[in-house]
Design an enzyme around this catalytic site. Structure first.
Site, PDB file in Angstrom:
ATOM      1  N   ARG A  49       0.803  -1.218   0.000  1.00  0.00           N
ATOM      2  CA  ARG A  49       0.000   0.000   0.000  1.00  0.00           C
ATOM      3  C   ARG A  49       0.840   1.274   0.000  1.00  0.00           C
ATOM      4  O   ARG A  49       0.585   2.194  -0.778  1.00  0.00           O
ATOM      5  CB  ARG A  49      -0.934   0.038   1.234  1.00  0.00           C
ATOM      6  N   THR A  50       1.796   1.340   0.911  1.00  0.00           N
ATOM      7  CA  THR A  50       2.511   2.615   1.068  1.00  0.00           C
ATOM      8  C   THR A  50       3.258   2.969  -0.211  1.00  0.00           C
ATOM      9  O   THR A  50       3.152   4.079  -0.725  1.00  0.00           O
ATOM     10  CB  THR A  50       3.480   2.543   2.268  1.00  0.00           C
ATOM     11  N   LYS A  79      26.464  -3.323  -1.388  1.00  0.00           N
ATOM     12  CA  LYS A  79      27.939  -3.263  -1.476  1.00  0.00           C
ATOM     13  C   LYS A  79      28.546  -2.645  -0.225  1.00  0.00           C
ATOM     14  O   LYS A  79      29.758  -2.520  -0.121  1.00  0.00           O
ATOM     15  CB  LYS A  79      28.356  -2.413  -2.687  1.00  0.00           C
ATOM     16  N   ARG A 100      11.441   4.040   3.147  1.00  0.00           N
ATOM     17  CA  ARG A 100      11.108   3.039   4.178  1.00  0.00           C
ATOM     18  C   ARG A 100      12.383   2.294   4.517  1.00  0.00           C
ATOM     19  O   ARG A 100      13.106   1.835   3.627  1.00  0.00           O
ATOM     20  CB  ARG A 100      10.044   2.061   3.694  1.00  0.00           C
ATOM     21  N   HIS A 128       5.328   5.817  11.428  1.00  0.00           N
ATOM     22  CA  HIS A 128       4.788   5.708  10.069  1.00  0.00           C
ATOM     23  C   HIS A 128       3.792   6.862   9.913  1.00  0.00           C
ATOM     24  O   HIS A 128       2.580   6.665   9.890  1.00  0.00           O
ATOM     25  CB  HIS A 128       4.100   4.349   9.922  1.00  0.00           C
TER      26      HIS A 128
HETATM   27  C1  NCD Z   1       2.085  -1.145   8.141  1.00  0.00           C
HETATM   28  C2  NCD Z   1       3.589  -0.955   8.253  1.00  0.00           C
HETATM   29  O1  NCD Z   1       4.334  -1.198   7.295  1.00  0.00           O
HETATM   30  O2  NCD Z   1       3.990  -0.533   9.332  1.00  0.00           O
HETATM   31  N1  NCD Z   1       1.669  -1.384   6.822  1.00  0.00           N
HETATM   32  C3  NCD Z   1       1.309  -0.317   6.048  1.00  0.00           C
HETATM   33  O3  NCD Z   1       2.128   0.511   5.710  1.00  0.00           O
HETATM   34  N2  NCD Z   1       0.013  -0.206   5.705  1.00  0.00           N
HETATM   35  C4  NCD Z   1       1.545  -2.145   9.093  1.00  0.00           C
HETATM   36  C5  NCD Z   1       2.091  -3.547   9.071  1.00  0.00           C
HETATM   37  O4  NCD Z   1       2.961  -3.891   8.281  1.00  0.00           O
HETATM   38  O5  NCD Z   1       1.613  -4.332   9.881  1.00  0.00           O
END
Ligand code: NCD
Length: 300
Positions: A49-50, A79, A100, A128
């Site tokens: 999703r993100t 590397k 991320r 997040h």
């Molecule tokens: C979340 C995350 O990556 O922290 N997912 C997301 O971005 N919707 C929650 C999760 O992974 O459980």
């Protein structure tokens, strides 16, 4: 807002601006605000999703996107290059970086050396922020208020970064009662709890949902974060601590909602999906509009 690293410095005014823009994008779907810009999405951890909602958001704003979806293996990190060097270089190529990373604090480190805005798309067990903003947008869209709510946050409160960011935003509004529901091994970290006490919002820690379902307005369920456990055994002990089924949802008020940042594993049965209270797919959809708004505000 130069970077978006944490929800800690977000105000209700910032949220109001984001909501207004997100509402517009929900109606019109796209704009050419970003034409000529380039966005990088650099992901050292898995994402559906993100990453895809951010990339779609950038494309719908007319930007171009460059990305590494498995940066640990497919960037120079493999590397031995440091995160700082990688970010210094990429920030000279693009107009914003969506990052991320598996380490708490990684986005802050990146923002210290970056020449362009960094958006934290999850830093280990840290935060997040964009998920929390889309969560609070969803609560407002579904219930038409952000104060005087009873909210149960359920699951892995220790490792769940969405929870850490969301709590800060919920504490901006008055008269909210937060139930923190987790097995004792996965309680909210002391730091986060300390911050809540300072803000004087009402919170109650428990290890079960007994008697609560008819009371609450929002049930926010989270995944037990398997990848953060030291051993498989530790994970197995708690992995099925909470499983929401249709019978439980029927105990909730008609106007209440069930949320989840997704992905879900066993914590919400599929039979719940057809109930109008199940808001998690609408929540994920809102992510697109909210991320369009966030990109626009950061790059203005
Ligand atoms: C979340 C995350 O990556 O922290 N997912 C997301 O971005 N919707 C929650 C999760 O992974 O459980």
């Amino acid at each position: 807002m130069k970077h978006l690293i944490s929800t800690r410095n977000i105000t209700t005014k910032n949220l109001g601006n984001i909501f207004q823009l997100a509402n517009q994008y929900k109606l019109k779907g796209q704009s050419d605000f970003f034409s000529g810009k380039i966005i990088a999405s650099i992901f050292y951890e898995p994402s559906t999703r993100t990453r895809l909602s951010f990339e779609s958001a950038a494309l719908r704003l007319g930007a171009k996107v460059v990305s590494t979806e498995n940066a640990s293996q497919f960037s120079s990190a493999a590397k031995g290059e440091t995160l700082e060097d990688t970010i210094r270089i990429i920030s000279g190529y693009v107009d914003a970086i969506i990052l991320r990373h598996f380490e708490k604090g990684a986005s802050k480190r990146a923002s210290d050396v970056s020449n362009c805005p960094i958006i934290n798309a999850g830093d280990g067990t840290g935060e997040h922020p964009t998920q929390a903003i889309l969560d609070i947008y969803t609560i407002y869209n579904e219930l038409r208020r952000l104060d005087n709510l009873k909210i149960a946050l359920v699951g892995d409160l220790l490792n769940g970064r969405t929870i850490h960011s969301l709590l800060t935003l919920l504490s901006l509004y008055k008269d909210n009662t937060i139930y923190l529901i987790s097995p004792k091994e996965l309680k909210l970290p002391a730091d986060n709890l300390g911050e809540l006490s300072n803000k004087k919002i009402k919170f109650i820690e428990r290890d079960n949902l007994e008697g609560l379902l008819p009371e609450i307005d929002v049930l926010y369920v989270t995944r037990i974060q398997k990848e953060r456990f030291k051993s498989k055994h530790e994970y197995e002990k708690v992995k099925d601590s909470f499983c929401l089924d249709k019978k439980m949802v029927l105990e909730m008020q008609k106007k209440s909602i069930v949320m989840h940042p997704l992905p879900r594993i066993n914590e919400i049965a599929k039979e719940v999906d057809s109930d109008p209270r199940a808001a998690y797919f609408r929540q994920a959809q809102n992510g697109l509009f909210v991320r369009m708004a966030i990109l626009e505000i950061l790059l203005k």
